[in-house]
Write a protein that holds these residues in place. Structure first.
Motif, PDB file in Angstrom:
ATOM      1  N   VAL A  81       0.855  -1.182   0.000  1.00 14.59           N
ATOM      2  CA  VAL A  81       0.000   0.000   0.000  1.00 14.59           C
ATOM      3  C   VAL A  81       0.891   1.232   0.000  1.00 14.59           C
ATOM      4  CG1 VAL A  81      -1.775   1.319   1.216  1.00 14.59           C
ATOM      5  CG2 VAL A  81      -1.841  -1.189   1.247  1.00 14.59           C
ATOM      6  N   GLY A  82       0.776   2.064  -1.020  1.00 16.39           N
ATOM      7  CA  GLY A  82       1.501   3.320  -1.082  1.00 16.39           C
ATOM      8  C   GLY A  82       0.657   4.438  -0.504  1.00 16.39           C
ATOM      9  N   LEU A  83       1.239   5.233   0.404  1.00 19.25           N
ATOM     10  CA  LEU A  83       0.510   6.302   1.071  1.00 19.25           C
ATOM     11  C   LEU A  83       1.080   7.665   0.712  1.00 19.25           C
ATOM     12  CD1 LEU A  83       0.115   4.905   4.707  1.00 19.25           C
ATOM     13  CD2 LEU A  83      -1.534   4.767   2.820  1.00 19.25           C
ATOM     14  N   GLU A  84       0.203   8.622   0.566  1.00 21.51           N
ATOM     15  CA  GLU A  84       0.572  10.025   0.357  1.00 21.51           C
ATOM     16  C   GLU A  84      -0.468  10.910   1.021  1.00 21.51           C
ATOM     17  OE1 GLU A  84       2.210  12.587  -0.455  1.00 21.51           O
ATOM     18  OE2 GLU A  84       4.062  11.762  -1.273  1.00 21.51           O
ATOM     19  N   LEU A  85      -0.032  12.113   1.426  1.00 20.11           N
ATOM     20  CA  LEU A  85      -0.938  13.068   2.055  1.00 20.11           C
ATOM     21  C   LEU A  85      -1.620  13.997   1.056  1.00 20.11           C
ATOM     22  CD1 LEU A  85       1.198  13.985   5.174  1.00 20.11           C
ATOM     23  CD2 LEU A  85      -1.019  12.854   5.198  1.00 20.11           C
ATOM     24  N   ALA A  95      -4.108   4.715 -11.410  1.00 18.89           N
ATOM     25  CA  ALA A  95      -3.909   4.046 -12.698  1.00 18.89           C
ATOM     26  C   ALA A  95      -2.860   2.935 -12.601  1.00 18.89           C
ATOM     27  CB  ALA A  95      -3.488   5.060 -13.757  1.00 18.89           C
ATOM     28  N   ALA A  96      -1.976   3.023 -11.585  1.00 14.23           N
ATOM     29  CA  ALA A  96      -0.925   2.020 -11.413  1.00 14.23           C
ATOM     30  C   ALA A  96      -1.324   0.916 -10.441  1.00 14.23           C
ATOM     31  CB  ALA A  96       0.360   2.684 -10.934  1.00 14.23           C
ATOM     32  N   ALA A  97      -2.477   1.043  -9.804  1.00 11.70           N
ATOM     33  CA  ALA A  97      -2.900   0.058  -8.803  1.00 11.70           C
ATOM     34  C   ALA A  97      -3.176  -1.299  -9.449  1.00 11.70           C
ATOM     35  CB  ALA A  97      -4.141   0.556  -8.078  1.00 11.70           C
ATOM     36  N   ARG A  98      -2.920  -2.352  -8.677  1.00 11.62           N
ATOM     37  CA  ARG A  98      -3.198  -3.718  -9.125  1.00 11.62           C
ATOM     38  C   ARG A  98      -3.890  -4.472  -7.989  1.00 11.62           C
ATOM     39  NH1 ARG A  98       2.826  -5.325 -11.407  1.00 11.62           N
ATOM     40  NH2 ARG A  98       3.309  -3.313 -12.398  1.00 11.62           N
ATOM     41  N   PRO A  99      -5.159  -4.168  -7.749  1.00  7.32           N
ATOM     42  CA  PRO A  99      -5.859  -4.807  -6.633  1.00  7.32           C
ATOM     43  C   PRO A  99      -5.845  -6.320  -6.789  1.00  7.32           C
ATOM     44  CG  PRO A  99      -7.131  -2.999  -7.577  1.00  7.32           C
ATOM     45  CD  PRO A  99      -6.006  -3.260  -8.516  1.00  7.32           C
ATOM     46  N   PRO A 100      -5.732  -7.057  -5.681  1.00 11.64           N
ATOM     47  CA  PRO A 100      -5.594  -6.577  -4.300  1.00 11.64           C
ATOM     48  C   PRO A 100      -4.146  -6.412  -3.856  1.00 11.64           C
ATOM     49  CG  PRO A 100      -5.888  -8.926  -4.264  1.00 11.64           C
ATOM     50  CD  PRO A 100      -5.902  -8.528  -5.720  1.00 11.64           C
ATOM     51  N   GLY A 101      -3.170  -6.675  -4.760  1.00 12.07           N
ATOM     52  CA  GLY A 101      -1.775  -6.689  -4.346  1.00 12.07           C
ATOM     53  C   GLY A 101      -1.122  -5.333  -4.205  1.00 12.07           C
ATOM     54  N   LEU A 102      -1.545  -4.359  -4.996  1.00 10.88           N
ATOM     55  CA  LEU A 102      -0.908  -3.045  -4.999  1.00 10.88           C
ATOM     56  C   LEU A 102      -1.985  -1.969  -4.978  1.00 10.88           C
ATOM     57  CD1 LEU A 102       1.598  -1.211  -5.288  1.00 10.88           C
ATOM     58  CD2 LEU A 102       1.430  -1.510  -7.770  1.00 10.88           C
ATOM     59  N   LEU A 103      -2.007  -1.187  -3.897  1.00  7.54           N
ATOM     60  CA  LEU A 103      -3.027  -0.168  -3.708  1.00  7.54           C
ATOM     61  C   LEU A 103      -2.379   1.148  -3.310  1.00  7.54           C
ATOM     62  CD1 LEU A 103      -5.553  -2.269  -1.591  1.00  7.54           C
ATOM     63  CD2 LEU A 103      -5.683  -1.813  -4.056  1.00  7.54           C
ATOM     64  N   PHE A 104      -3.115   2.230  -3.511  1.00 10.10           N
ATOM     65  CA  PHE A 104      -2.656   3.564  -3.127  1.00 10.10           C
ATOM     66  C   PHE A 104      -3.766   4.249  -2.343  1.00 10.10           C
ATOM     67  CE2 PHE A 104      -0.351   2.307  -6.871  1.00 10.10           C
ATOM     68  CZ  PHE A 104       0.963   2.585  -6.530  1.00 10.10           C
ATOM     69  N   ALA A 105      -3.363   4.947  -1.262  1.00  9.42           N
ATOM     70  CA  ALA A 105      -4.364   5.546  -0.388  1.00  9.42           C
ATOM     71  C   ALA A 105      -3.822   6.806   0.264  1.00  9.42           C
ATOM     72  CB  ALA A 105      -4.790   4.537   0.677  1.00  9.42           C
ATOM     73  N   LEU A 106      -4.738   7.572   0.841  1.00  9.60           N
ATOM     74  CA  LEU A 106      -4.387   8.780   1.573  1.00  9.60           C
ATOM     75  C   LEU A 106      -3.924   8.395   2.970  1.00  9.60           C
ATOM     76  CD1 LEU A 106      -4.614  11.921   1.089  1.00  9.60           C
ATOM     77  CD2 LEU A 106      -6.726  11.793   2.421  1.00  9.60           C
ATOM     78  N   GLY A 107      -2.743   8.876   3.364  1.00 12.95           N
ATOM     79  CA  GLY A 107      -2.252   8.568   4.698  1.00 12.95           C
ATOM     80  C   GLY A 107      -0.834   9.050   4.911  1.00 12.95           C
ATOM     81  N   GLY A 108      -0.429   9.017   6.170  1.00 16.81           N
ATOM     82  CA  GLY A 108       0.910   9.459   6.547  1.00 16.81           C
ATOM     83  C   GLY A 108       1.493   8.552   7.606  1.00 16.81           C
ATOM     84  N   PHE A 109       2.067   9.152   8.659  1.00 20.43           N
ATOM     85  CA  PHE A 109       2.762   8.371   9.666  1.00 20.43           C
ATOM     86  C   PHE A 109       1.831   7.456  10.465  1.00 20.43           C
ATOM     87  CE2 PHE A 109       5.771  12.204   9.755  1.00 20.43           C
ATOM     88  CZ  PHE A 109       6.552  11.667   8.756  1.00 20.43           C
ATOM     89  N   GLU A 110       0.538   7.725  10.444  1.00 21.26           N
ATOM     90  CA  GLU A 110      -0.410   6.840  11.132  1.00 21.26           C
ATOM     91  C   GLU A 110      -0.731   5.600  10.304  1.00 21.26           C
ATOM     92  OE1 GLU A 110      -2.684   7.837   7.994  1.00 21.26           O
ATOM     93  OE2 GLU A 110      -1.329   9.181   9.070  1.00 21.26           O
ATOM     94  N   LEU A 111      -0.189   5.547   9.072  1.00 14.58           N
ATOM     95  CA  LEU A 111      -0.297   4.407   8.153  1.00 14.58           C
ATOM     96  C   LEU A 111      -1.730   4.083   7.753  1.00 14.58           C
ATOM     97  CD1 LEU A 111       2.370   1.960   9.650  1.00 14.58           C
ATOM     98  CD2 LEU A 111       2.696   3.975   8.191  1.00 14.58           C
TER      99      LEU A 111
END
Length: 270
Positions: A81-85, A95-111
């Protein structure tokens, strides 16, 4: 103007931190990924849920995608899971996500509420004040699953020089790794500008990291004749000399030949 300190952003996930500068490039993190594929082998193999979180992937998801591909041989069912704020970066990454193995979401140090077995946070804390490092470590490491590891550090823009810590659930460094493209390295201390944020201002006399780099440079000079056989052999010889002199150098020639050197951290008395 005072540097802005980490904050809790408003929103459902209450993401902790400030957005990264966003700079990234293909293969920039190949050195830490290669090391992770070996060092994280046991944690990933043992994990009931082989979840890996990449904190602050930047303006492009490319290095998160590369990490996913490099860790799949370790565990074919790995989830990354790649996180960015920055919401716009998360949206662009879909567009680069490959569910369920590779996902992108909103987040930071709280993961974003995840409990991963491996966390990679490269080139994230460099923009923070040194006083904020401990709390960021604690926030991330506190979310690790049992036996997990946090990798936090810095590399240059094209991935030829990198340094990183590993930390466990307590949020305390356990090891420090140096990794370099050896043909372009004049001396080991050329890695100093890529030290993790917690060490960058401590490279001064009286500090462990300064003593280590000075000792590494001296060892490098003492084994200069080995350079006849190439920089790889010179690096291996310098690492072996450091170990003989009492530095807690880990691993051995199999990793050293890749331009890596890992030491227990803090190094303790010698």
């Amino acid at each position: 103007m005072a540097r802005r300190q980490p904050r809790l952003a408003a929103g459902r996930a209450r993401a902790l931190g400030v957005p990264t500068r966003g700079t990234t490039a293909p293969n920039r993190l190949r050195r830490v990924d290669r090391w992770l594929a070996a060092a994280a082998w046991s944690p990933l193999r043992r994990a009931a849920d082989p979840l890996v979180v990449d904190v602050g992937f930047g303006a492009s998801p490319v290095t998160t995608v590369e990490m996913y591909e490099r860790l799949r041989p370790v565990r074919s069912d790995v989830r990354v899971v790649g996180l960015e704020l920055a919401p716009e970066r998360v949206a662009a990454a879909q567009a680069a996500a490959r569910p369920p193995g590779l996902l992108f979401a909103l987040g930071g140090f709280e993961l974003a509420g995840h409990r991963p077995v491996v966390i990679r946070a490269m080139n994230v804390l460099r923009q923070y004040d040194e006083r904020a490092v401990g709390s960021a470590w604690a926030a991330m490491a506190g979310r690790l699953s049992t036996g997990g590891m946090l990798v936090e550090g810095t590399c240059d823009e094209i991935g030829r020089r990198a340094c990183w810590f590993t930390l466990g659930a307590g949020g305390v460094p356990a090891t420090l790794t140096f990794s370099a493209h050896l043909p372009s390295l004049l001396r080991p201390s050329d890695l100093a500008p890529r030290l993790p944020k917690a060490l960058i201002a401590r490279n001064v006399p009286g500090e462990d990291v300064h003593a280590l780099l000075a000792a590494f440079d001296l060892a490098w000079e003492r084994v200069a004749p080995r350079g006849t056989f190439g920089p790889r052999q010179r690096w291996i010889a310098a690492a072996a000399l450091l170990r003989r002199e009492g530095w807690p150098v880990l691993e051995g020639p199999r990793r050293w030949r890749l331009g890596e050197l890992t030491v227990a951290w803090p190094p303790g008395p010698r």
